[in-house]
Design a protein around this motif. Sequence first.
Motif, PDB file in Angstrom:
ATOM      1  N   MET A  20       0.845  -1.185   0.000  1.00 21.17           N
ATOM      2  CA  MET A  20       0.000   0.000   0.000  1.00 21.17           C
ATOM      3  C   MET A  20       0.889   1.246   0.000  1.00 21.17           C
ATOM      4  SD  MET A  20      -2.805   1.045   2.850  1.00 21.17           S
ATOM      5  CE  MET A  20      -4.377   1.014   2.064  1.00 21.17           C
ATOM      6  N   ILE A  21       0.601   2.173  -0.873  1.00 23.01           N
ATOM      7  CA  ILE A  21       1.399   3.394  -0.953  1.00 23.01           C
ATOM      8  C   ILE A  21       0.782   4.475  -0.074  1.00 23.01           C
ATOM      9  CG2 ILE A  21       2.188   5.250  -2.463  1.00 23.01           C
ATOM     10  CD1 ILE A  21       2.484   3.217  -4.681  1.00 23.01           C
ATOM     11  N   LYS A  22       1.602   5.025   0.783  1.00 22.31           N
ATOM     12  CA  LYS A  22       1.180   6.120   1.661  1.00 22.31           C
ATOM     13  C   LYS A  22       2.108   7.301   1.411  1.00 22.31           C
ATOM     14  CE  LYS A  22      -1.583   3.831   4.750  1.00 22.31           C
ATOM     15  NZ  LYS A  22      -2.768   4.256   5.426  1.00 22.31           N
ATOM     16  N   PHE A  23       1.719   8.450   1.924  1.00 22.96           N
ATOM     17  CA  PHE A  23       2.573   9.629   1.832  1.00 22.96           C
ATOM     18  C   PHE A  23       3.226   9.880   3.179  1.00 22.96           C
ATOM     19  CE2 PHE A  23       0.154  10.135  -1.923  1.00 22.96           C
ATOM     20  CZ  PHE A  23       0.958  10.855  -2.785  1.00 22.96           C
ATOM     21  N   ILE A  24       4.508  10.182   3.142  1.00 26.49           N
ATOM     22  CA  ILE A  24       5.248  10.438   4.370  1.00 26.49           C
ATOM     23  C   ILE A  24       5.600  11.916   4.428  1.00 26.49           C
ATOM     24  CG2 ILE A  24       7.346   9.923   5.663  1.00 26.49           C
ATOM     25  CD1 ILE A  24       7.234   7.117   4.454  1.00 26.49           C
ATOM     26  N   LEU A  25       5.212  12.536   5.528  1.00 28.32           N
ATOM     27  CA  LEU A  25       5.520  13.943   5.772  1.00 28.32           C
ATOM     28  C   LEU A  25       6.772  14.012   6.645  1.00 28.32           C
ATOM     29  CD1 LEU A  25       4.893  17.025   6.139  1.00 28.32           C
ATOM     30  CD2 LEU A  25       3.458  16.355   8.056  1.00 28.32           C
ATOM     31  N   VAL A  26       7.730  14.814   6.213  1.00 26.70           N
ATOM     32  CA  VAL A  26       8.938  15.034   7.010  1.00 26.70           C
ATOM     33  C   VAL A  26       9.100  16.534   7.206  1.00 26.70           C
ATOM     34  CG1 VAL A  26      11.440  14.759   7.134  1.00 26.70           C
ATOM     35  CG2 VAL A  26      10.047  12.970   6.072  1.00 26.70           C
ATOM     36  N   VAL A  27       9.135  16.967   8.457  1.00 30.79           N
ATOM     37  CA  VAL A  27       9.378  18.369   8.779  1.00 30.79           C
ATOM     38  C   VAL A  27      10.796  18.458   9.327  1.00 30.79           C
ATOM     39  CG1 VAL A  27       8.682  20.338  10.191  1.00 30.79           C
ATOM     40  CG2 VAL A  27       6.948  18.777   9.306  1.00 30.79           C
ATOM     41  N   ALA A  28      11.597  19.296   8.692  1.00 29.77           N
ATOM     42  CA  ALA A  28      12.996  19.417   9.084  1.00 29.77           C
ATOM     43  C   ALA A  28      13.332  20.863   9.405  1.00 29.77           C
ATOM     44  CB  ALA A  28      13.894  18.919   7.961  1.00 29.77           C
ATOM     45  N   VAL A  29      14.359  21.034  10.218  1.00 31.86           N
ATOM     46  CA  VAL A  29      14.833  22.362  10.571  1.00 31.86           C
ATOM     47  C   VAL A  29      16.326  22.423  10.288  1.00 31.86           C
ATOM     48  CG1 VAL A  29      15.142  24.019  12.447  1.00 31.86           C
ATOM     49  CG2 VAL A  29      13.084  22.616  12.367  1.00 31.86           C
ATOM     50  N   TYR A  30      16.725  23.453   9.557  1.00 29.70           N
ATOM     51  CA  TYR A  30      18.140  23.662   9.267  1.00 29.70           C
ATOM     52  C   TYR A  30      18.685  24.618  10.320  1.00 29.70           C
ATOM     53  CZ  TYR A  30      16.901  21.547   4.844  1.00 29.70           C
ATOM     54  OH  TYR A  30      16.439  20.680   3.894  1.00 29.70           O
ATOM     55  N   HIS A  31      19.259  24.056  11.362  1.00 31.22           N
ATOM     56  CA  HIS A  31      19.702  24.883  12.486  1.00 31.22           C
ATOM     57  C   HIS A  31      20.955  25.701  12.161  1.00 31.22           C
ATOM     58  CE1 HIS A  31      16.781  23.393  15.333  1.00 31.22           C
ATOM     59  NE2 HIS A  31      17.071  22.159  15.012  1.00 31.22           N
ATOM     60  N   THR A  32      21.755  25.214  11.215  1.00 32.26           N
ATOM     61  CA  THR A  32      22.979  25.943  10.867  1.00 32.26           C
ATOM     62  C   THR A  32      23.064  26.081   9.355  1.00 32.26           C
ATOM     63  OG1 THR A  32      24.246  23.885  10.813  1.00 32.26           O
ATOM     64  CG2 THR A  32      24.249  25.112  12.878  1.00 32.26           C
ATOM     65  N   LEU A  33      23.673  27.133   8.909  1.00 35.11           N
ATOM     66  CA  LEU A  33      23.820  27.342   7.473  1.00 35.11           C
ATOM     67  C   LEU A  33      24.695  26.247   6.872  1.00 35.11           C
ATOM     68  CD1 LEU A  33      24.353  31.191   7.234  1.00 35.11           C
ATOM     69  CD2 LEU A  33      22.397  29.892   6.439  1.00 35.11           C
ATOM     70  N   GLY A  34      24.173  25.616   5.854  1.00 29.39           N
ATOM     71  CA  GLY A  34      24.930  24.570   5.174  1.00 29.39           C
ATOM     72  C   GLY A  34      25.024  23.272   5.958  1.00 29.39           C
ATOM     73  N   GLY A  35      24.408  23.230   7.130  1.00 32.19           N
ATOM     74  CA  GLY A  35      24.458  22.014   7.941  1.00 32.19           C
ATOM     75  C   GLY A  35      23.343  21.057   7.557  1.00 32.19           C
ATOM     76  N   ASN A  36      23.381  19.899   8.155  1.00 32.25           N
ATOM     77  CA  ASN A  36      22.343  18.913   7.896  1.00 32.25           C
ATOM     78  C   ASN A  36      21.053  19.298   8.615  1.00 32.25           C
ATOM     79  OD1 ASN A  36      24.026  17.290   6.363  1.00 32.25           O
ATOM     80  ND2 ASN A  36      24.748  16.166   8.151  1.00 32.25           N
ATOM     81  N   ALA A  37      19.955  18.936   8.003  1.00 30.08           N
ATOM     82  CA  ALA A  37      18.652  19.229   8.607  1.00 30.08           C
ATOM     83  C   ALA A  37      18.413  18.307   9.797  1.00 30.08           C
ATOM     84  CB  ALA A  37      17.555  19.035   7.581  1.00 30.08           C
ATOM     85  N   VAL A  38      17.761  18.840  10.803  1.00 31.84           N
ATOM     86  CA  VAL A  38      17.342  18.040  11.946  1.00 31.84           C
ATOM     87  C   VAL A  38      15.850  17.764  11.770  1.00 31.84           C
ATOM     88  CG1 VAL A  38      17.064  18.000  14.454  1.00 31.84           C
ATOM     89  CG2 VAL A  38      19.067  19.122  13.428  1.00 31.84           C
ATOM     90  N   VAL A  39      15.489  16.505  11.732  1.00 30.08           N
ATOM     91  CA  VAL A  39      14.080  16.141  11.550  1.00 30.08           C
ATOM     92  C   VAL A  39      13.337  16.388  12.855  1.00 30.08           C
ATOM     93  CG1 VAL A  39      12.474  14.257  11.075  1.00 30.08           C
ATOM     94  CG2 VAL A  39      14.571  14.485   9.735  1.00 30.08           C
ATOM     95  N   GLU A  40      12.307  17.209  12.766  1.00 29.44           N
ATOM     96  CA  GLU A  40      11.508  17.553  13.940  1.00 29.44           C
ATOM     97  C   GLU A  40      10.242  16.698  14.038  1.00 29.44           C
ATOM     98  OE1 GLU A  40      11.908  20.074  16.378  1.00 29.44           O
ATOM     99  OE2 GLU A  40      13.952  20.210  15.634  1.00 29.44           O
ATOM    100  N   HIS A  41       9.782  16.197  12.899  1.00 31.40           N
ATOM    101  CA  HIS A  41       8.478  15.517  12.906  1.00 31.40           C
ATOM    102  C   HIS A  41       8.357  14.642  11.663  1.00 31.40           C
ATOM    103  CE1 HIS A  41       4.170  15.103  13.727  1.00 31.40           C
ATOM    104  NE2 HIS A  41       3.949  15.363  12.463  1.00 31.40           N
ATOM    105  N   THR A  42       7.846  13.446  11.817  1.00 36.79           N
ATOM    106  CA  THR A  42       7.489  12.612  10.672  1.00 36.79           C
ATOM    107  C   THR A  42       6.090  12.057  10.922  1.00 36.79           C
ATOM    108  OG1 THR A  42       8.485  10.636  11.636  1.00 36.79           O
ATOM    109  CG2 THR A  42       9.851  11.903  10.126  1.00 36.79           C
ATOM    110  N   GLU A  43       5.377  11.818   9.837  1.00 38.47           N
ATOM    111  CA  GLU A  43       3.995  11.348   9.956  1.00 38.47           C
ATOM    112  C   GLU A  43       3.627  10.629   8.668  1.00 38.47           C
ATOM    113  OE1 GLU A  43      -0.285  13.550  10.833  1.00 38.47           O
ATOM    114  OE2 GLU A  43       1.569  14.621  11.209  1.00 38.47           O
TER     115      GLU A  43
END
Length: 60
Positions: free
Chosen positions: A1-24
């Motif tokens: 079954m295909i579902k959609f995944i929501l990922v909310v990310a925050v880029y805390h530093t310029l050019g840094g990796n995103a920190v995932v705050e929420h998935t659903e």
Amino acid sequence: MIKFILVVAVYHTLGGNAVVEHTEILDDKAACITAGKDYVVQAKAKYADADYTCYRRKVR
């Protein structure tokens, strides 16, 4: 079954990796986009550089 995944990310530093705050996991893209917009409004209150993405994934 295909579902959609929501990922909310925050880029805390310029050019840094995103920190995932929420998935659903949601049933359709419209629900994913709506939830993403709502969650990002909340996240931007804390972090100005919050963003979200929705993508399709098979869920077993």
